[in-house]
Design a protein around this motif. Structure first.
Motif, PDB file in Angstrom:
ATOM      1  N   HIS A 248      60.043  28.319  82.080  1.00  0.00           N
ATOM      2  CA  HIS A 248      61.487  28.875  81.706  1.00  0.00           C
ATOM      3  C   HIS A 248      62.507  27.642  82.165  1.00  0.00           C
ATOM      4  N   GLN A 249      62.263  26.516  81.663  1.00  0.00           N
ATOM      5  CA  GLN A 249      62.658  25.292  82.492  1.00  0.00           C
ATOM      6  C   GLN A 249      64.323  25.245  82.181  1.00  0.00           C
ATOM      7  N   ASN A 250      64.881  25.912  81.204  1.00  0.00           N
ATOM      8  CA  ASN A 250      66.198  25.573  81.163  1.00  0.00           C
ATOM      9  C   ASN A 250      66.904  26.790  81.533  1.00  0.00           C
ATOM     10  N   GLN A 251      66.697  27.655  82.260  1.00  0.00           N
ATOM     11  CA  GLN A 251      67.198  28.899  82.770  1.00  0.00           C
ATOM     12  C   GLN A 251      68.477  28.475  83.636  1.00  0.00           C
ATOM     13  N   ILE A 252      68.183  27.592  84.566  1.00  0.00           N
ATOM     14  CA  ILE A 252      69.404  27.043  85.068  1.00  0.00           C
ATOM     15  C   ILE A 252      70.635  26.274  84.516  1.00  0.00           C
ATOM     16  N   GLN A 253      69.781  25.375  83.565  1.00  0.00           N
ATOM     17  CA  GLN A 253      71.162  24.959  82.324  1.00  0.00           C
ATOM     18  C   GLN A 253      71.782  25.498  81.718  1.00  0.00           C
ATOM     19  N   PHE A 254      71.371  26.678  81.344  1.00  0.00           N
ATOM     20  CA  PHE A 254      72.028  28.023  80.591  1.00  0.00           C
ATOM     21  C   PHE A 254      73.012  28.547  81.528  1.00  0.00           C
ATOM     22  N   ALA A 255      72.623  28.822  82.776  1.00  0.00           N
ATOM     23  CA  ALA A 255      73.529  29.332  83.845  1.00  0.00           C
ATOM     24  C   ALA A 255      74.600  28.395  84.033  1.00  0.00           C
ATOM     25  N   LEU A 256      74.469  27.109  84.362  1.00  0.00           N
ATOM     26  CA  LEU A 256      75.708  26.259  84.500  1.00  0.00           C
ATOM     27  C   LEU A 256      76.447  25.923  83.246  1.00  0.00           C
ATOM     28  N   GLU A 257      75.802  26.004  82.095  1.00  0.00           N
ATOM     29  CA  GLU A 257      76.772  26.025  80.894  1.00  0.00           C
ATOM     30  C   GLU A 257      77.626  27.038  80.711  1.00  0.00           C
ATOM     31  N   ARG A 258      77.019  28.102  81.229  1.00  0.00           N
ATOM     32  CA  ARG A 258      77.852  29.367  80.999  1.00  0.00           C
ATOM     33  C   ARG A 258      79.057  29.375  81.960  1.00  0.00           C
ATOM     34  N   GLY A 259      79.039  28.430  83.031  1.00  0.00           N
ATOM     35  CA  GLY A 259      79.903  28.447  84.186  1.00  0.00           C
ATOM     36  C   GLY A 259      79.479  29.340  85.404  1.00  0.00           C
ATOM     37  N   ILE A 260      78.524  29.605  85.600  1.00  0.00           N
ATOM     38  CA  ILE A 260      77.871  30.607  86.394  1.00  0.00           C
ATOM     39  C   ILE A 260      77.240  29.616  87.850  1.00  0.00           C
ATOM     40  N   PRO A 261      77.507  29.675  89.009  1.00  0.00           N
ATOM     41  CA  PRO A 261      77.093  29.017  90.159  1.00  0.00           C
ATOM     42  C   PRO A 261      75.331  29.008  90.084  1.00  0.00           C
ATOM     43  N   ALA A 262      74.664  27.984  90.143  1.00  0.00           N
ATOM     44  CA  ALA A 262      73.305  27.842  90.204  1.00  0.00           C
ATOM     45  C   ALA A 262      72.741  26.620  90.406  1.00  0.00           C
ATOM     46  N   TYR A 263      71.630  26.531  91.060  1.00  0.00           N
ATOM     47  CA  TYR A 263      70.810  25.297  91.625  1.00  0.00           C
ATOM     48  C   TYR A 263      69.295  25.398  91.240  1.00  0.00           C
ATOM     49  N   LEU A 264      68.969  24.393  91.150  1.00  0.00           N
ATOM     50  CA  LEU A 264      67.441  24.133  90.947  1.00  0.00           C
ATOM     51  C   LEU A 264      66.644  24.082  92.030  1.00  0.00           C
ATOM     52  N   GLY A 265      65.773  25.114  92.130  1.00  0.00           N
ATOM     53  CA  GLY A 265      64.996  25.093  93.408  1.00  0.00           C
ATOM     54  C   GLY A 265      63.767  26.109  93.398  1.00  0.00           C
ATOM     55  N   VAL A 266      63.136  26.227  94.530  1.00  0.00           N
ATOM     56  CA  VAL A 266      61.776  26.819  94.444  1.00  0.00           C
ATOM     57  C   VAL A 266      61.505  27.108  96.058  1.00  0.00           C
ATOM     58  N   LEU A 267      60.982  28.371  96.104  1.00  0.00           N
ATOM     59  CA  LEU A 267      60.343  28.882  97.319  1.00  0.00           C
ATOM     60  C   LEU A 267      58.906  28.597  97.545  1.00  0.00           C
ATOM     61  N   GLY A 268      58.661  27.192  98.011  1.00  0.00           N
ATOM     62  CA  GLY A 268      57.622  26.472  97.929  1.00  0.00           C
ATOM     63  C   GLY A 268      56.892  26.264  99.308  1.00  0.00           C
ATOM     64  N   THR A 269      57.077  24.768  99.889  1.00  0.00           N
ATOM     65  CA  THR A 269      56.597  24.517 101.102  1.00  0.00           C
ATOM     66  C   THR A 269      57.727  24.086 102.219  1.00  0.00           C
ATOM     67  N   LYS A 270      59.159  23.740 101.545  1.00  0.00           N
ATOM     68  CA  LYS A 270      60.107  23.278 102.420  1.00  0.00           C
ATOM     69  C   LYS A 270      61.077  24.332 102.354  1.00  0.00           C
ATOM     70  N   ARG A 271      61.816  24.395 103.600  1.00  0.00           N
ATOM     71  CA  ARG A 271      63.014  24.957 103.726  1.00  0.00           C
ATOM     72  C   ARG A 271      63.941  24.987 102.500  1.00  0.00           C
ATOM     73  N   LEU A 272      64.569  26.133 102.108  1.00  0.00           N
ATOM     74  CA  LEU A 272      65.688  25.893 101.095  1.00  0.00           C
ATOM     75  C   LEU A 272      66.885  25.250 101.808  1.00  0.00           C
ATOM     76  N   PRO A 273      67.758  24.465 100.850  1.00  0.00           N
ATOM     77  CA  PRO A 273      68.722  23.800 101.517  1.00  0.00           C
ATOM     78  C   PRO A 273      69.879  24.321 101.884  1.00  0.00           C
TER      79      PRO A 273
END
Length: 621
Positions: A253-278
């Protein structure tokens, strides 16, 4: 028998001739291709314009900026400025959505060995300097200046994000609908088809909050929506004075964050993977997952424990998923396992209704200390720093509270909006006094007022929406913007004081980052960038100022602004690249001016021009 066949010698000569011709053609392609700015930017590692230097301020003759440039791309200027680039190459149109550190093409090209089962391929993997793009990211064909907030919450230009597959794939969930030249957002989600507003009110009702408003009289302010889709949940919370960090990976769903930011809604590209969230520990009062497709049981519950790390004492986690209402045997199995895990983590069920359960984290360490010896997951080691996040691996352990939080039974924060200007208890972690905090708040209020006076000829009340403070310190720049209809991504350097927890304690949001690398966002996602001594900081690290300029250009929307507050040599360096970047100088203010900055800092404001490639214009026509 052999008539009509060339003999061995003839065959050998023929092959030799073919090889020579092939080598010659390859040479021509490489030689002339390296002079073609458009083609040279297609692959990682093409550095036809220049090798980006690591030193660019106060350089001596041996390290002059001009020595790092290809002469064919430079033009001589009169005066002491020396030489400056005529232009940067333009990336191919297919790179109009390039995210350098989250680019799967880089993973394929460099053959990184990543564990797909733990989402390692969705984490940050940045190109080394010699493999970075050195080109300007073009807007897509037909690009238009984004629709202004608040109208943008509900509709965006289709040409700006020409991806409609989510509208078809999620049509039954009302994520988004294509209507002519626009994409509309009805406010639906995977588990709230009838609208985020009704779903939000339902959760507030489940928790018995006054008037079914989820902020609970200002006690809940910072939210975290993991697997956020197009961020309608966070978008509809804004009217309740709730700011949400909406997080999703650059996945199918690769463009979901792009849509969020285009809408003016706070958003960040990231994932719960192996590293701590920033994000530092105890950042959010409320976390949310609506069918976010996360296996919370994997690796001894490590992902749920990471969520626990960033939740405040008494914080909530709302989970909407089939397991919450247990329809079949597999759902029942998962539900029992999750219930057992969160019980060992000392979470309790605060409310449960239909498809949604809301757990609450304990206020003190009492439950942790009362667990049987050997209970899993264990408490984290005493020497573990829960606020160290940049590139730090997750651990399957519970982060206990500090003595202060344990004794006060919570974070001790004032309700919103008082917490924005009230000195937070964690100031003591840095040796800052309340007086220092108040002076910093007043200083940046004065500075932001001056910025707005300088910008006023160019902006109106709805010109700006998405703002980034590239070096936020205590978050006072963002606090001074609270009376504007904007939100601010507060960025804290990864190698400085860990003041991002102060930013969150003020009811603001942000991320840790290293500006020697690209930021985790799509191109054209911010209206205003504020860079306070960021160039001076990366120079000390030996990183390239040219790379930073290209990165700022990548994330800045056309007609957007950048405020660069730094030393005079930095400003002169930036000015050399205005033509190359298609930036326009708005104003320069030094310490001698009535609106001038303090000390030896200079304020330089630019505006990014709207430009299209010839291919974009042709496609638009």
């Amino acid at each position: 028998m052999t008539r009509g066949r060339p003999d061995g010698a003839q065959k050998k000569r023929l092959l030799t001739s073919v090889c020579i011709v092939a080598v010659f053609l390859v040479f021509l392609y490489v030689y002339f291709g390296s002079k073609n700015s458009g083609e040279s930017a297609l692959e990682y590692g093409s550095r036809s314009l220049r090798k980006l230097g690591s030193s660019y301020l106060g350089a001596d003759e041996d390290s002059d900026l001009g020595s790092k440039q290809d002469e064919s791309s430079l033009v001589l200027l009169d005066g002491e400025d020396g030489i400056t680039p005529r232009s940067f190459p333009v990336c191919d149109d297919r790179h109009s959505e390039l995210i350098p550190c989250l680019d799967r093409n880089l993973i394929y090209q460099t053959r990184l060995k990543l564990d797909l089962s733990v989402m390692e391929h969705y984490e940050r993997h940045c190109p080394v300097p010699e493999r970075r793009f050195n080109c300007l990211i073009p807007p897509p064909p037909g690009y238009k200046i984004p629709i202004k907030w608040p109208k943008s919450r509900d509709e965006v230009w289709k040409a700006n994000i020409p991806h409609t597959h989510l509208a078809h794939e999620k049509s039954d969930q009302r994520w988004m609908v294509v209507k002519g030249d626009k994409i509309n957002f009805p406010g639906g989600g995977t588990h709230f088809h009838y609208g985020a507003d009704k779903y939000i009110a339902l959760i507030a009702n489940m928790l018995n909050f006054p008037n079914n408003i989820l902020n609970n009289k200002g006690r809940l302010r910072t939210f975290f929506d993991v697997g956020c889709g197009v961020a309608s949940f966070g978008g509809y919370l804004l009217s309740s004075d709730i700011i949400t960090m909406s997080l999703a990976p650059n996945d199918v769903h690769q463009n979901q964050i792009q849509f969020a930011l285009e809408r003016g809604i706070p958003a960040y590209l990231g994932v719960l993977g192996t590293k701590r969230l920033p994000y530092p520990s105890r950042s959010f009062e409320f976390a949310h997952c609506s069918r976010c497709r996360i296996d919370w049981l994997q690796r001894d519950g490590i992902l749920l424990l990471e969520l626990d790390r960033v939740l405040r004492p008494g914080g909530y986690f709302a989970y909407s998923s089939p397991e919450a209402y247990a329809q079949d045997e597999e759902d029942l199995r998962i539900w029992r396992a999750i219930s057992a895990l969160v019980e060992r983590m000392c979470w309790r069920i605060a409310a449960k209704k239909n498809q949604t359960v809301v757990w609450q984290k304990p206020l003190t360490n009492d439950c942790y200390l009362e667990r049987e010896p050997g209970t899993q997951p264990p408490l984290c080691r005493s020497d573990d720093d829960p606020d160290a996040v940049w590139g730090v691996p997750m651990e399957a352990c519970i982060t206990p509270y500090s003595d202060h939080d344990h004794k006060t039974k919570g974070s001790g924060l004032a309700p919103w909006p008082a917490r924005l200007t009230a000195a937070p208890p964690r100031l003591a972690d840095f040796g800052y006094s309340s007086e220092m905090f108040e002076k910093d708040t007043e200083l940046w209020k004065r500075r932001v007022d001056n910025y707005w006076n300088l910008l006023s000829p160019k902006i109106s009340s709805n010109t700006l929406r998405n703002v980034m403070d590239m070096k936020a310190n205590l978050g006072s720049f963002a606090a001074a913007l609270n009376n504007k209809d904007v939100w601010v991504m507060n960025v804290i350097p990864e190698d400085g004081p860990k003041t991002l927890k102060i930013v969150y304690d003020r009811g603001l949001i942000g991320s840790v980052h290293n500006w020697c690398e690209a930021f985790s966002t799509y191109p054209r996602t911010y209206d205003l960038l504020h860079a306070w001594t960021v160039f001076s900081d990366i120079e000390k690290k030996g990183c390239s100022g040219e790379d930073l300029l290209l990165e700022m250009d990548r994330i800045l929307r056309p007609t957007g602004f950048a405020i660069i507050r730094d030393r005079q040599p930095v400003i002169e360096f930036v000015k050399k690249y205005l033509t190359a970047l298609h930036w326009e100088a708005i104003t320069t203010v030094d310490s001698n001016s009535e609106l001038g900055p303090d000390g030896d800092e200079v304020v330089f404001i630019i505006q990014k021009k709207l430009w299209l490639t010839s291919e974009s214009v042709r496609d638009t026509e």
